[in-house]
Structure formats: C-alpha cells, structure tokens
Motif scaffolding. Sequence first.
Motif, PDB file in Angstrom:
ATOM      1  N   GLU A  88       0.814  -1.217   0.000  1.00  0.00           N
ATOM      2  CA  GLU A  88       0.000   0.000   0.000  1.00  0.00           C
ATOM      3  C   GLU A  88       0.848   1.267   0.000  1.00  0.00           C
ATOM      4  N   ASP A  89       2.158   1.151   0.101  1.00  0.00           N
ATOM      5  CA  ASP A  89       3.032   2.316  -0.041  1.00  0.00           C
ATOM      6  C   ASP A  89       3.312   2.636  -1.512  1.00  0.00           C
ATOM      7  N   THR A  90       2.846   1.793  -2.401  1.00  0.00           N
ATOM      8  CA  THR A  90       3.067   1.989  -3.829  1.00  0.00           C
ATOM      9  C   THR A  90       2.415   3.265  -4.312  1.00  0.00           C
ATOM     10  N   GLY A  91       3.143   4.000  -5.172  1.00  0.00           N
ATOM     11  CA  GLY A  91       2.584   5.220  -5.744  1.00  0.00           C
ATOM     12  C   GLY A  91       3.678   6.124  -6.257  1.00  0.00           C
ATOM     13  N   VAL A 115       7.464   4.582  -6.733  1.00  0.00           N
ATOM     14  CA  VAL A 115       7.817   3.543  -5.764  1.00  0.00           C
ATOM     15  C   VAL A 115       6.803   2.417  -5.921  1.00  0.00           C
ATOM     16  N   THR A 116       7.292   1.225  -6.187  1.00  0.00           N
ATOM     17  CA  THR A 116       6.429   0.059  -6.329  1.00  0.00           C
ATOM     18  C   THR A 116       6.881  -1.015  -5.350  1.00  0.00           C
ATOM     19  N   VAL A 117       5.941  -1.437  -4.518  1.00  0.00           N
ATOM     20  CA  VAL A 117       6.233  -2.467  -3.518  1.00  0.00           C
ATOM     21  C   VAL A 117       5.433  -3.712  -3.878  1.00  0.00           C
ATOM     22  N   SER A 118       6.141  -4.782  -4.158  1.00  0.00           N
ATOM     23  CA  SER A 118       5.472  -6.033  -4.537  1.00  0.00           C
ATOM     24  C   SER A 118       5.246  -6.901  -3.302  1.00  0.00           C
ATOM     25  N   SER A 119       4.161  -7.647  -3.361  1.00  0.00           N
ATOM     26  CA  SER A 119       3.815  -8.504  -2.210  1.00  0.00           C
ATOM     27  C   SER A 119       4.445  -9.880  -2.322  1.00  0.00           C
TER      28      SER A 119
END
Length: 119
Positions: A88-91, A115-119
Amino acid sequence: QVQLVESGGGLVQAGGSLRLSCAASGSIHSDTVMGWYRQAPGKQRELVASITNGGSTKYADSVKGRFTISRDNAKNTVYLQMNSLKPEDTGGYYCNLVLRYILGDRHYWGQGTQVTVSS
C-alpha cells in the motif's frame, strides 16, 4: 526559479527499504518546509512526511515508525528513508518545497518518482 530534482524510487519487495532524495536549487531562503507526498492510482495526493528548516517533522499515521524524513539545509536536500515497505506504499512520490513569506507561501513540486512495492 526553483527546481526540485528527485531520485531513489524503484521496485522493492514488501519488507524492503528505499531512500528517496530531493535536491532543491534556485532562489531559496531559509524559512522553508520540505516534504514528500504520494499519489496512488485513483487516489488523491497525500502528505507522507514533512520537515521544517528547524527540524520539526510531521508524518502520516500510516508511515509512523517506518519512514524517517531528514534534511541537509546546507544542500537544500531532503531525504525520505522508507523501511518495512508495504504494497500500500506503492505510488508516485513527489517532493514538495514551501517557501514561507509574510504575505503567503509558495509551493514547488518535483516531477515525481515511482515507488512500487510487490507482495
């Protein structure tokens, strides 16, 4: 003219860390606030963290304890250390500079870094 140049975004797995930097140049006086905003797809831009030239900080509740904002006044540079990243920090993360004047503030924005955070 004021310019903001951001760096440090990228792709990271959940739980990882990234560090964003934003360097400001141009006609900048000492009374300023520098900060980071983010915008996820379909959502409004929101404040992530900000810091005054005196070092007072403000954080969104969702990032408290995970993100740390700091600045180097001599270099007019602000940093955002992001730890324990979540999807959810992605953006898009946007640097913001506020120049404070007696008659009002002037806002300046960087071009944004993803910023893209993958699960």
